[in-house]
Design a protein around this motif. Structure first.
Motif, PDB file in Angstrom:
ATOM      1  N   LEU A 145       0.825  -1.207   0.000  1.00 42.08           N
ATOM      2  CA  LEU A 145       0.000   0.000   0.000  1.00 42.08           C
ATOM      3  C   LEU A 145       0.860   1.257   0.000  1.00 42.08           C
ATOM      4  CD1 LEU A 145      -2.693  -1.223   2.542  1.00 42.08           C
ATOM      5  CD2 LEU A 145      -3.151  -0.583   0.164  1.00 42.08           C
ATOM      6  N   THR A 146       1.909   1.256   0.800  1.00 44.86           N
ATOM      7  CA  THR A 146       2.793   2.414   0.878  1.00 44.86           C
ATOM      8  C   THR A 146       3.464   2.679  -0.465  1.00 44.86           C
ATOM      9  OG1 THR A 146       3.191   1.966   3.226  1.00 44.86           O
ATOM     10  CG2 THR A 146       4.749   3.431   2.113  1.00 44.86           C
ATOM     11  N   ALA A 147       3.861   1.608  -1.162  1.00 43.11           N
ATOM     12  CA  ALA A 147       4.491   1.762  -2.474  1.00 43.11           C
ATOM     13  C   ALA A 147       3.554   2.426  -3.475  1.00 43.11           C
ATOM     14  CB  ALA A 147       4.941   0.409  -3.002  1.00 43.11           C
ATOM     15  N   HIS A 148       2.241   2.278  -3.263  1.00 44.95           N
ATOM     16  CA  HIS A 148       1.243   2.913  -4.124  1.00 44.95           C
ATOM     17  C   HIS A 148       0.798   4.274  -3.585  1.00 44.95           C
ATOM     18  CE1 HIS A 148       0.479  -0.190  -7.153  1.00 44.95           C
ATOM     19  NE2 HIS A 148       0.690  -1.078  -6.204  1.00 44.95           N
ATOM     20  N   GLY A 149       1.517   4.789  -2.595  1.00 45.01           N
ATOM     21  CA  GLY A 149       1.218   6.123  -2.089  1.00 45.01           C
ATOM     22  C   GLY A 149       0.042   6.206  -1.146  1.00 45.01           C
ATOM     23  N   VAL A 150      -0.401   5.090  -0.600  1.00 47.43           N
ATOM     24  CA  VAL A 150      -1.536   5.085   0.320  1.00 47.43           C
ATOM     25  C   VAL A 150      -1.018   5.173   1.757  1.00 47.43           C
ATOM     26  CG1 VAL A 150      -3.555   3.804   1.133  1.00 47.43           C
ATOM     27  CG2 VAL A 150      -2.876   3.676  -1.280  1.00 47.43           C
ATOM     28  N   PRO A 151      -1.424   6.162   2.551  1.00 54.63           N
ATOM     29  CA  PRO A 151      -1.018   6.215   3.958  1.00 54.63           C
ATOM     30  C   PRO A 151      -1.594   5.020   4.725  1.00 54.63           C
ATOM     31  CG  PRO A 151      -1.938   8.324   3.235  1.00 54.63           C
ATOM     32  CD  PRO A 151      -2.240   7.331   2.166  1.00 54.63           C
ATOM     33  N   VAL A 152      -0.777   4.431   5.567  1.00 50.18           N
ATOM     34  CA  VAL A 152      -1.180   3.225   6.297  1.00 50.18           C
ATOM     35  C   VAL A 152      -0.766   3.337   7.752  1.00 50.18           C
ATOM     36  CG1 VAL A 152      -1.110   0.700   6.346  1.00 50.18           C
ATOM     37  CG2 VAL A 152      -0.721   1.893   4.180  1.00 50.18           C
ATOM     38  N   ASP A 153      -1.655   2.957   8.650  1.00 45.74           N
ATOM     39  CA  ASP A 153      -1.330   2.726  10.056  1.00 45.74           C
ATOM     40  C   ASP A 153      -1.474   1.235  10.335  1.00 45.74           C
ATOM     41  OD1 ASP A 153      -1.018   5.403  10.376  1.00 45.74           O
ATOM     42  OD2 ASP A 153      -2.624   5.686  11.833  1.00 45.74           O
ATOM     43  N   ARG A 154      -0.738   0.763  11.320  1.00 50.33           N
ATOM     44  CA  ARG A 154      -0.802  -0.653  11.685  1.00 50.33           C
ATOM     45  C   ARG A 154      -0.964  -0.782  13.189  1.00 50.33           C
ATOM     46  NH1 ARG A 154       4.165  -4.752  10.535  1.00 50.33           N
ATOM     47  NH2 ARG A 154       3.558  -6.377  12.004  1.00 50.33           N
ATOM     48  N   CYS A 155      -1.887  -1.645  13.612  1.00 52.26           N
ATOM     49  CA  CYS A 155      -2.158  -1.885  15.028  1.00 52.26           C
ATOM     50  C   CYS A 155      -1.975  -3.360  15.348  1.00 52.26           C
ATOM     51  CB  CYS A 155      -3.593  -1.473  15.387  1.00 52.26           C
ATOM     52  SG  CYS A 155      -4.014   0.231  15.029  1.00 52.26           S
ATOM     53  N   ASP A 156      -1.658  -3.632  16.611  1.00 52.24           N
ATOM     54  CA  ASP A 156      -1.576  -5.006  17.113  1.00 52.24           C
ATOM     55  C   ASP A 156      -2.860  -5.302  17.878  1.00 52.24           C
ATOM     56  OD1 ASP A 156      -1.040  -7.410  18.459  1.00 52.24           O
ATOM     57  OD2 ASP A 156       1.088  -6.962  18.618  1.00 52.24           O
ATOM     58  N   PHE A 157      -3.606  -6.294  17.420  1.00 56.89           N
ATOM     59  CA  PHE A 157      -4.887  -6.613  18.047  1.00 56.89           C
ATOM     60  C   PHE A 157      -4.728  -6.990  19.517  1.00 56.89           C
ATOM     61  CE2 PHE A 157      -8.311  -9.745  18.966  1.00 56.89           C
ATOM     62  CZ  PHE A 157      -9.392  -8.886  18.844  1.00 56.89           C
ATOM     63  N   LEU A 158      -3.601  -7.590  19.867  1.00 56.86           N
ATOM     64  CA  LEU A 158      -3.394  -7.970  21.269  1.00 56.86           C
ATOM     65  C   LEU A 158      -3.405  -6.754  22.177  1.00 56.86           C
ATOM     66  CD1 LEU A 158      -0.672 -10.768  21.013  1.00 56.86           C
ATOM     67  CD2 LEU A 158      -3.161 -10.957  20.846  1.00 56.86           C
ATOM     68  N   ASP A 159      -2.972  -5.603  21.650  1.00 59.23           N
ATOM     69  CA  ASP A 159      -2.976  -4.372  22.449  1.00 59.23           C
ATOM     70  C   ASP A 159      -4.370  -3.775  22.574  1.00 59.23           C
ATOM     71  OD1 ASP A 159      -0.220  -4.548  22.760  1.00 59.23           O
ATOM     72  OD2 ASP A 159       0.196  -3.298  21.009  1.00 59.23           O
ATOM     73  N   LEU A 160      -5.284  -4.199  21.733  1.00 60.24           N
ATOM     74  CA  LEU A 160      -6.647  -3.667  21.762  1.00 60.24           C
ATOM     75  C   LEU A 160      -7.562  -4.451  22.701  1.00 60.24           C
ATOM     76  CD1 LEU A 160      -7.116  -3.036  17.925  1.00 60.24           C
ATOM     77  CD2 LEU A 160      -6.336  -1.425  19.674  1.00 60.24           C
ATOM     78  N   LEU A 161      -7.130  -5.634  23.108  1.00 56.11           N
ATOM     79  CA  LEU A 161      -7.924  -6.422  24.060  1.00 56.11           C
ATOM     80  C   LEU A 161      -7.785  -5.832  25.457  1.00 56.11           C
ATOM     81  CD1 LEU A 161      -7.047  -9.972  22.732  1.00 56.11           C
ATOM     82  CD2 LEU A 161      -9.294  -8.881  22.646  1.00 56.11           C
ATOM     83  N   PRO A 162      -8.816  -5.944  26.288  1.00 52.45           N
ATOM     84  CA  PRO A 162      -8.802  -5.266  27.595  1.00 52.45           C
ATOM     85  C   PRO A 162      -7.909  -5.966  28.613  1.00 52.45           C
ATOM     86  CG  PRO A 162     -10.816  -6.540  27.332  1.00 52.45           C
ATOM     87  CD  PRO A 162     -10.098  -6.614  26.010  1.00 52.45           C
ATOM     88  N   ALA A 163      -7.367  -5.163  29.535  1.00 52.30           N
ATOM     89  CA  ALA A 163      -6.687  -5.660  30.738  1.00 52.30           C
ATOM     90  C   ALA A 163      -5.568  -6.652  30.437  1.00 52.30           C
ATOM     91  CB  ALA A 163      -7.712  -6.291  31.692  1.00 52.30           C
ATOM     92  N   ARG A 164      -4.811  -6.388  29.387  1.00 56.90           N
ATOM     93  CA  ARG A 164      -3.663  -7.213  29.016  1.00 56.90           C
ATOM     94  C   ARG A 164      -4.038  -8.667  28.705  1.00 56.90           C
ATOM     95  NH1 ARG A 164       1.281  -5.260  29.719  1.00 56.90           N
ATOM     96  NH2 ARG A 164       2.151  -7.346  29.984  1.00 56.90           N
ATOM     97  N   THR A 165      -5.315  -8.901  28.416  1.00 53.88           N
ATOM     98  CA  THR A 165      -5.725 -10.271  28.113  1.00 53.88           C
ATOM     99  C   THR A 165      -5.101 -10.765  26.805  1.00 53.88           C
ATOM    100  OG1 THR A 165      -7.751  -9.393  27.111  1.00 53.88           O
ATOM    101  CG2 THR A 165      -7.903 -10.178  29.386  1.00 53.88           C
ATOM    102  N   GLY A 166      -4.745  -9.836  25.910  1.00 52.16           N
ATOM    103  CA  GLY A 166      -4.125 -10.246  24.658  1.00 52.16           C
ATOM    104  C   GLY A 166      -2.818 -10.973  24.885  1.00 52.16           C
ATOM    105  N   ARG A 167      -1.976 -10.426  25.774  1.00 52.47           N
ATOM    106  CA  ARG A 167      -0.691 -11.064  26.049  1.00 52.47           C
ATOM    107  C   ARG A 167      -0.886 -12.387  26.795  1.00 52.47           C
ATOM    108  NH1 ARG A 167       2.055  -8.869  22.171  1.00 52.47           N
ATOM    109  NH2 ARG A 167       1.361  -6.705  21.998  1.00 52.47           N
ATOM    110  N   LEU A 168      -1.875 -12.410  27.684  1.00 49.24           N
ATOM    111  CA  LEU A 168      -2.173 -13.654  28.391  1.00 49.24           C
ATOM    112  C   LEU A 168      -2.663 -14.721  27.415  1.00 49.24           C
ATOM    113  CD1 LEU A 168      -3.978 -12.224  31.555  1.00 49.24           C
ATOM    114  CD2 LEU A 168      -1.682 -13.222  31.443  1.00 49.24           C
TER     115      LEU A 168
END
Length: 445
Positions: A50-73
């Protein structure tokens, strides 16, 4: 890789409003998960495209979006289950493989990630792409309730499609091959399209000179056939047993990559294994040095090996997705699934020097050349107009033609619901797809 932006408040834009001609492209957000390295690897390659085609991109880790550190657990529990109780993971996988919807515990966990997921999307977001099943479930639920007002797309990173990959509400599903596309379609996935794999462009077939140079760089034998044995970034599964059995066949010398499992590295060296590596930054170079890949999970490394022109074998597969991926890869004609020790030596020999190896090399390379990639699907869903990468005028004209035809075909596929027939046609006559791709690339041979 673009830096990740802090979440900004404000309403999300409507997906029906396309940017004016000449306006800056809107942003795509890619949500992955650091569970092993496969989902992140696919996300990184997608961001690069996407970046090579000039599209701005953000990237997130779903584990960080889960509540109370349950993603890492959750990630830690999954790792321990695969390591200490693999058959327990197999039972869990089977119990959820054909479920019509996630269980109550999963639904509660995903519901807890919805607010953080919305907060992670900048106001100029025009689409969200998931490379992880849990993220797809959250995005689908948000779309169904009207809380997410831009398209949500899933990029299926595996060759076998677990039920959690298919979430009601997700607008489109992108598959690497017709086999996972058909599986997703049967499970009710919306707008399934074969887009092919996305991998680092450094994975290419090696010349004889590159192979010799890579062997010297890694301290490997100059002439012996080499079997690259991989077990993912976690180094899980019966790797020591597989390495010993490959060595005993005398068909190839095992070159073992243990990922971040340093304890496995030390165990293999005590076993007498000569060529053992931990985490390898230059996997394209190591693949250039080797002649065949032996894997146990069927993930991103297999796709990279196809691009590098290596024949692939699945052996001593880990439970769950390792075995279902092995079956799907075999069905696709891309990898041999060696189910017994007795078949190891003859299969390796055939892959190294026989017709099966030649056929798989050709099929693996064709997989990367015969599909348009995910960018046209994203463009068709969002109305963004990706720019051509910085290349020569001749290549740019071909690229524009190829992208225009790919985008038009993708738009028709999504509008008319013909993804499943296209997937079937690819499976029945892949040579026709390959010929079209070569023509668009300017290859008239």
């Amino acid at each position: 890789m673009p830096e990740r932006h802090d979440p900004l408040p404000g309403p999300l834009p409507s997906p029906s409003t396309a940017p004016a001609l000449g306006a800056a492209p809107r942003r795509v957000v890619v949500i992955s998960a650091s569970v092993g390295a496969g989902h992140d690897g696919a996300a990184a390659a997608l961001v690069d495209r996407l970046t090579a085609h000039g599209v701005p991109v953000d990237r997130c880790d779903f584990l960080d979006l889960l509540p109370a550190r349950t993603g890492r657990l959750l990630c830690g529990g999954y790792h321990r289950l695969l390591t200490w109780a693999p058959e327990g993971y197999q039972r869990l996988y089977r119990a959820t493989e054909q479920a019509a919807r996630p269980g109550a515990v999963w639904r509660a966990l995903f519901r807890g990630a919805e607010g953080r997921t919305l907060a992670a999307l900048p106001p100029d977001t025009c689409a969200v792409v998931s490379t992880y099943p849990g993220a797809s479930q959250v995005l689908g639920a948000l779309r169904q309730r009207g809380l997410l007002t831009v398209p949500a797309l899933t990029y299926l990173t595996d060759f076998s499609v677990h039920a959690l990959w298919v979430a009601p509400g997700v607008d489109a599903h992108m598959a690497v091959h017709a086999v996972p596309a058909a599986q997703a379609h049967v499970q009710g996935a919306a707008a399934v399209t074969v887009v092919g794999p996305v991998t680092d462009p450094r994975f290419t077939p090696a010349t004889d000179g590159q192979r010799l140079a890579a062997r010297a760089r890694f301290g490997l034998p100059g002439q012996a056939p080499l079997a690259l044995l991989v077990a993912g970034s976690w180094g899980v599964g019966p790797v020591r047993r597989a390495a010993a059995e490959i060595r005993e066949t005398q068909a190839a010398v095992p070159v073992v990559v243990c990922g971040r499992n340093q304890a496995l590295v030390e165990q293999l060296r005590r076993d007498g294994a000569e060529y053992v590596f931990g985490w390898v930054d230059d996997m394209p170079g190591l693949m250039h040095a080797c002649d065949v890949l032996v894997q146990n999970a069927g993930g991103l490394t297999s796709l990279e090996a196809f691009a590098a022109g290596l024949p692939v074998a699945s052996y001593r597969c880990i439970p769950g997705h390792g075995r279902t991926n092995a079956q799907a890869l075999e069905e696709a004609g891309l990898a041999a699934w060696i189910r017994t020790r007795e078949n190891l030596a003859p299969t390796l020999t055939d892959l190294l020097r026989g017709p099966r190896g030649r056929a798989q090399r050709a099929a693996g390379i064709a997989l990367h050349r015969s599909a348009p990639g995910p960018v046209p699907v994203i463009a068709a869903r969002t109305g963004i107009r990706p720019a051509s990468p910085a290349v020569s005028p001749t290549v740019r004209r071909r690229s524009r033609l190829r992208f225009a035809l790919s985008a038009a075909a993708t738009a028709a596929t999504l509008a008319l619901g013909v993804a499943a027939p296209l997937a079937h046609a690819y499976a029945e006559a892949p040579a026709r797809f390959i010929a079209v791709a070569h023509c668009l690339d300017g290859d008239r041979r």
